[in-house]
Design an enzyme around this catalytic site. Structure first.
Site, PDB file in Angstrom:
ATOM      1  N   ASN A 171      16.088  54.355  57.677  1.00 59.19           N
ATOM      2  CA  ASN A 171      17.178  54.534  58.638  1.00 59.19           C
ATOM      3  C   ASN A 171      18.417  53.792  58.201  1.00 59.19           C
ATOM      4  O   ASN A 171      18.356  52.771  57.516  1.00 59.19           O
ATOM      5  CB  ASN A 171      16.750  54.087  60.043  1.00 59.19           C
ATOM      6  CG  ASN A 171      17.062  52.616  60.310  1.00 59.19           C
ATOM      7  OD1 ASN A 171      18.188  52.259  60.688  1.00 59.19           O
ATOM      8  ND2 ASN A 171      16.072  51.761  60.086  1.00 59.19           N
TER       9      ASN A 171
ATOM     10  N   LEU B  19      24.019  49.954  63.193  1.00 58.13           N
ATOM     11  CA  LEU B  19      24.276  49.098  64.351  1.00 58.13           C
ATOM     12  C   LEU B  19      25.264  49.710  65.334  1.00 58.13           C
ATOM     13  O   LEU B  19      26.038  49.013  65.988  1.00 58.13           O
ATOM     14  CB  LEU B  19      24.724  47.702  63.894  1.00 58.13           C
ATOM     15  CG  LEU B  19      23.632  46.971  63.097  1.00 58.13           C
ATOM     16  CD1 LEU B  19      24.220  45.888  62.201  1.00 58.13           C
ATOM     17  CD2 LEU B  19      22.592  46.367  64.030  1.00 58.13           C
TER      18      LEU B  19
ATOM     19  N   CYS C 132      22.494  41.886  58.870  1.00 53.61           N
ATOM     20  CA  CYS C 132      23.667  42.744  59.002  1.00 53.61           C
ATOM     21  C   CYS C 132      24.744  42.203  58.075  1.00 53.61           C
ATOM     22  O   CYS C 132      24.714  41.032  57.698  1.00 53.61           O
ATOM     23  CB  CYS C 132      24.143  42.790  60.452  1.00 53.61           C
ATOM     24  SG  CYS C 132      24.580  41.184  61.110  1.00 53.61           S
TER      25      CYS C 132
ATOM     26  N   THR D  40       8.711  51.543  64.492  1.00 51.80           N
ATOM     27  CA  THR D  40       8.663  52.934  64.040  1.00 51.80           C
ATOM     28  C   THR D  40       7.574  53.754  64.726  1.00 51.80           C
ATOM     29  O   THR D  40       7.769  54.943  64.991  1.00 51.80           O
ATOM     30  CB  THR D  40       8.486  52.958  62.502  1.00 51.80           C
ATOM     31  OG1 THR D  40       9.612  52.275  61.931  1.00 51.80           O
ATOM     32  CG2 THR D  40       8.420  54.357  61.954  1.00 51.80           C
TER      33      THR D  40
HETATM   34  C1  LIG Z   1      15.852  53.591  63.629  1.00 51.93           C
HETATM   35  C2  LIG Z   1      15.718  52.099  63.537  1.00 51.93           C
HETATM   36  C3  LIG Z   1      16.718  51.283  64.067  1.00 51.93           C
HETATM   37  C4  LIG Z   1      16.620  49.890  63.995  1.00 51.93           C
HETATM   38  N1  LIG Z   1      17.604  49.112  64.546  1.00 51.93           N
HETATM   39  C5  LIG Z   1      17.473  47.758  64.533  1.00 51.93           C
HETATM   40  C6  LIG Z   1      18.431  46.935  65.173  1.00 51.93           C
HETATM   41  O1  LIG Z   1      19.392  47.410  65.787  1.00 51.93           O
HETATM   42  N2  LIG Z   1      18.262  45.580  65.099  1.00 51.93           N
HETATM   43  C7  LIG Z   1      17.189  45.005  64.456  1.00 51.93           C
HETATM   44  O2  LIG Z   1      17.077  43.769  64.443  1.00 51.93           O
HETATM   45  N3  LIG Z   1      16.244  45.765  63.870  1.00 51.93           N
HETATM   46  C8  LIG Z   1      16.360  47.118  63.885  1.00 51.93           C
HETATM   47  N4  LIG Z   1      15.391  47.892  63.303  1.00 51.93           N
HETATM   48  C9  LIG Z   1      14.234  47.240  62.634  1.00 51.93           C
HETATM   49  C10 LIG Z   1      13.014  47.168  63.535  1.00 51.93           C
HETATM   50  O3  LIG Z   1      13.261  46.405  64.695  1.00 51.93           O
HETATM   51  C11 LIG Z   1      11.821  46.547  62.772  1.00 51.93           C
HETATM   52  O4  LIG Z   1      12.131  45.241  62.371  1.00 51.93           O
HETATM   53  C12 LIG Z   1      11.443  47.346  61.542  1.00 51.93           C
HETATM   54  O5  LIG Z   1      11.620  48.733  61.742  1.00 51.93           O
HETATM   55  C13 LIG Z   1      10.009  47.073  61.103  1.00 51.93           C
HETATM   56  O6  LIG Z   1       9.063  47.378  62.116  1.00 51.93           O
HETATM   57  P1  LIG Z   1       8.332  48.824  62.231  1.00 51.93           P
HETATM   58  O7  LIG Z   1       7.719  49.102  60.893  1.00 51.93           O
HETATM   59  O8  LIG Z   1       7.320  48.656  63.313  1.00 51.93           O
HETATM   60  O9  LIG Z   1       9.391  49.808  62.567  1.00 51.93           O
HETATM   61  C14 LIG Z   1      15.485  49.295  63.359  1.00 51.93           C
HETATM   62  C15 LIG Z   1      14.477  50.122  62.849  1.00 51.93           C
HETATM   63  C16 LIG Z   1      14.571  51.498  62.923  1.00 51.93           C
HETATM   64  C17 LIG Z   1      13.455  52.338  62.347  1.00 51.93           C
END
Ligand SMILES: Cc1cc2nc3c(=O)[nH]c(=O)nc-3n(C[C@H](O)[C@H](O)[C@H](O)COP(=O)(O)O)c2cc1C
Length: 304
Positions: free
Chosen positions: A70, A74, A132, A267
């Site tokens: 992705n 932000l 970020c 995810t």
């Molecule tokens: C579409 C998407 C948007 C995300 N937006 C943010 C965000 O705004 N801030 C943040 O700290 N992490 C963001 N993340 C990261 C997730 O919070 C998480 O740390 C990361 O995806 C790993 O966990 P997962 O494998 O369970 O998704 C985002 C992840 C995805 C897939």
């Protein structure tokens, strides 16, 4: 047998160790159609800046094998809008809310944090997303250096517990974590996405509008386990929240055993919007099956 699912992240007690992950579960009560947000350990909202931000060009998400990539960039409505419009319906759900904040400079982190000072219940913590870009150092994210991570954490002081969300894209995550704890972080959230790229070969360009993106989902699970285990070993008393590739109760148990006090589900929620509740229920059943009376007993159990 009943299992005590409660856990602690620093001075905060959570009813169970399973939360949503920032950016994967909306800004407010979007997921309330799928489950009671008050039944989760906490609800972590998408990262917000003090002011609205347009984010990156579409497409913003794609699949690469088992991974998700992705580059949302932000995008968001800003904290003032959120406090006025998104927080009231979220508060009505009874959820414990963790607000993720970001900024492009330490000053912007301070501005975002200032808007949250004194906000009170249901906001129980701030998650400082240092993964970020830092406009004062274009080549880097805050999370890529101990000094800029510390600056952002210090700037985000607002009276609430401060969790810091770190990037796995560093040589030594313990060095960054140490700087964050030194600067006042109350907990470590490990990890954000890994840098990645998807290519559209026929079009001869990157698949995502912004070019590269962040890898999440199943391939991130061993990366998160390693970061949690390394930081648990380096900082035995630091509260740690594990995140990366969790989609079952057993995955949650693994992260807890690696040293996390709580976990987040990201995810997996895109495939199944009920995933955070399902993971919490599965963790309870897993504990019963393995004769674990209190989920806290798992924390760090797989450590050296
Ligand atoms: C579409 C998407 C948007 C995300 N937006 C943010 C965000 O705004 N801030 C943040 O700290 N992490 C963001 N993340 C990261 C997730 O919070 C998480 O740390 C990361 O995806 C790993 O966990 P997962 O494998 O369970 O998704 C985002 C992840 C995805 C897939």
């Amino acid at each position: 047998v009943t299992v005590d699912l409660s856990t602690r992240v620093g001075r905060l007690t959570l009813r169970n160790p399973v939360m949503t992950a920032s950016g994967t579960a909306g800004y407010g009560a979007e997921l309330a159609a799928y489950g009671d947000l008050a039944d989760l350990g906490a609800h972590v909202v998408k990262s917000l800046a003090a002011r609205p931000w347009p984010g990156n060009p579409a497409p913003r998400v794609t699949e690469v094998g088992p991974a998700m990539l992705n580059s949302v960039g932000l995008a968001g409505p800003g904290l003032e809008w959120w406090l006025e419009h998104a927080l009231p319906p979220l508060a009505a759900t009874g959820a414990a809310v963790v607000v993720s904040i970001w900024g492009r400079s330490a000053k912007e982190f301070a501005e975002a944090a200032a808007l949250l000072a004194g906000v009170g219940a249901p906001v129980v913590a701030v998650e400082v997303n240092v993964s970020c870009p830092n406009v004062e150092d274009r080549s880097k994210m805050f999370a890529h250096s101990p000094a800029t991570t510390a600056e952002a954490v210090a700037a985000a002081e607002c009276g609430l517990p401060r969790w810091v969300k770190l990037s796995p894209n560093v040589a030594d995550i313990c060095e960054i974590a140490g700087a964050a704890l030194e600067a006042g972080a109350d907990a470590l959230t490990l990890v954000n996405t890994l840098l990645g790229l998807a290519v559209d070969p026929a079009a001869r360009r990157p698949t995502l509008g912004a070019g590269g993106g962040g890898v999440s989902g199943p391939p991130l699970r061993p990366v998160a386990l390693r970061a949690v285990a390394d930081c648990r070993a380096a900082f035995p008393d630091a509260p740690i929240v594990g995140v990366g590739g969790v989609s079952t109760g057993e995955h949650a148990a693994e992260l807890l055993e690696a040293g996390a006090d709580a976990v987040q589900v990201g995810t997996a929620t895109f495939r199944d919007p009920r995933a955070p509740w399902r993971v919490a229920a599965e963790l309870g059943r897993w504990c019963r099956r393995h004769r674990v009376g209190a989920v806290r007993d798992l924390v760090g159990a797989a450590g050296a």
